[in-house]
Design an enzyme around this catalytic site. Structure first.
Site: not given
Ligand SMILES: Cc1cc2nc3c(=O)[nH]c(=O)nc-3n(C[C@H](O)[C@H](O)[C@H](O)COP(=O)(O)OP(=O)(O)OC[C@H]3O[C@@H](n4cnc5c(N)ncnc54)[C@H](O)[C@@H]3O)c2cc1C
Length: 383
Positions: A172, A176, A248, A278, A299, A347, A349
């Site tokens: 979009r 603003r 990345r 940042r 970062e 990706y 949130d």
């Molecule tokens: C830099 C960054 C900033 C972000 N900022 C925001 C924000 O401001 N607001 C927001 O809402 N969201 C944000 N996010 C998104 C947020 O990080 C994700 O929504 C969240 O981490 C997703 O959770 P998940 O459980 O799916 O994955 P993850 O948190 O990645 O958890 C997956 C886990 O699985 C484990 N794993 C993988 N493979 C194996 C295996 N074979 N055996 C055992 N363990 C394993 C990993 O070690 C990991 O701990 C951001 C993401 C990034 C990258």
């Protein structure tokens, strides 16, 4: 009691484990890392006492009332509004691009309707249907704002020129025409008083949940479980046999100071000559706390190598083809569901992650009830 294996102790795994344990399942949670909460892991820095988001700044925001109520059940969410600043050629601006940004940048005092007309006059009229990110930006905001705020930042974040990125990334008009500098336009926004790890600890605090940290769950471990929820990388499940999906990764360079370093939680650096994208100063994420010292993180973004932490899926044509291949393979699996940001190569949130995990648990429970097959995916990773 049916035994469920959950791979990953991030929000995906923790919410699933919580819901299934409440329904009487015995749940084993595995994470290859030495801590809970996945990429949302937060902990206090020993030297400064500041609560740190170890894998980058995380701000909770959502329009989903149910998810907001759900997370507030596990910790108190303190008021926090993300107001990001940007530095361009030595000058500080406010983001997302709003009336103040436009007026400061062009040294004007335009009213909203004047700014709209002014920006329309900057738009590149030769672009009919934008073919890439650069064209989309040029059409929306014109060359000056695009080059100042997007060109360098995008090149640093994605490691490629904006002409190589999809136009849809800039869905979009990223502007603003008022003075609203709240980075998110969500109904609810805040920071957990005790950090994200605390919430995950509470989610997993149930006698039927066994936590196994420092344990990498491999393909063969699925035996012995009536079902496995896998929130690890989808290509890793198949031992990367047909290649790796591109991500990345980020490097964080920490420094500690006395007092206040930058006066704000997040400042973006848009010029390509500055190597970091940042700087985040984490004590500003917890304005209700007071700390004499401070901790900042510069970062840096780069291509994710084999031993790096995958952060942002790249999702270009090459990855899409490979993803389709792994999704086809996954659909032939039995008794395993691919979930979360890595399991579906998207990706997400936190609020979406939590919503999807709650929905997946409900679908699973309903299928169990009716004797139906459990879906391999609860969302379509290819969409
Ligand atoms: C830099 C960054 C900033 C972000 N900022 C925001 C924000 O401001 N607001 C927001 O809402 N969201 C944000 N996010 C998104 C947020 O990080 C994700 O929504 C969240 O981490 C997703 O959770 P998940 O459980 O799916 O994955 P993850 O948190 O990645 O958890 C997956 C886990 O699985 C484990 N794993 C993988 N493979 C194996 C295996 N074979 N055996 C055992 N363990 C394993 C990993 O070690 C990991 O701990 C951001 C993401 C990034 C990258």
């Amino acid at each position: 009691m049916k035994k469920i294996g959950i791979v990953g102790a991030g929000f995906t795994g923790a919410v699933l484990a919580y819901r299934l344990a409440l329904e009487g399942y015995s749940v084993d949670v595995f994470d290859s890392r030495p801590h809970l909460a996945g990429n949302c892991y937060s902990k206090r820095d020993k030297e400064t006492g500041v609560m740190v988001h170890v894998y980058g700044p995380h701000i909770f925001h959502t329009n989903d009332k149910h998810v907001w109520k759900f997370v507030n059940h596990f910790d108190e969410f303190m008021p926090f509004v993300n107001r990001v600043k940007a530095i361009v050629k030595g000058r500080v601006y406010t983001l997302p691009i709003n009336l103040l940004t436009i007026n400061q940048f062009f040294d004007k005092a335009l009213a909203p309707s004047e700014a709209k007309t002014f920006l329309a006059s900057m738009s590149d009229k030769s672009i009919d249907i934008p073919q890439n990110f650069e064209e989309q930006a040029l059409k929306f905001i014109g060359r000056d704002l695009y080059e100042a705020f997007f060109l360098g930042y995008t090149a640093k974040q994605w490691g490629i020129h904006a002409t190589k990125l999809r136009a849809s990334i800039l869905k979009r008009l990223p502007v603003r025409f008022n003075y609203d500098d709240n980075y998110y336009s969500s109904l609810y926004q805040g920071m957990p008083r005790n950090g994200y790890t605390y919430i995950v600890e509470k989610l997993l605090d149930h006698p039927s949940i066994k936590i196994n940290l420092n344990e990498c769950f491999e393909y063969g471990h699925a035996e012995g479980y009536s079902h496995v929820f896998y929130s690890g990388p989808i290509d890793k499940w198949f031992e990367y046999k047909d290649g790796r999906l591109g991500y990345r990764t980020l490097d964080f360079e920490a420094s500690r100071y006395h007092g206040d370093y930058q006066g704000n939680a997040v400042i973006n650096y848009c010029d390509v000559a500055v190597p970091w994208t940042r700087i985040s100063e984490h004590k500003h994420f917890v304005p209700w706390e007071s700390h004499e010292r401070t901790l900042i993180f510069k970062e840096y973004s780069r291509f994710c190598g084999e031993n790096d932490i995958p952060y942002y899926p790249i999702g270009l044509a090459k990855e899409k083809t490979l993803l389709k291949h792994y999704v086809d393979l996954a659909r032939q699996e039995r008794n395993v569901s691919f979930v979360g940001r890595l399991g579906t190569y998207r990706y997400l949130d936190m609020h979406i992650t939590i919503r999807e995990a709650l929905d997946a648990a409900n679908i699973f429970l309903m299928a169990q009830d009716k004797g139906h097959d459990i879906p391999v995916f609860f969302v379509d990773p290819l969409q």
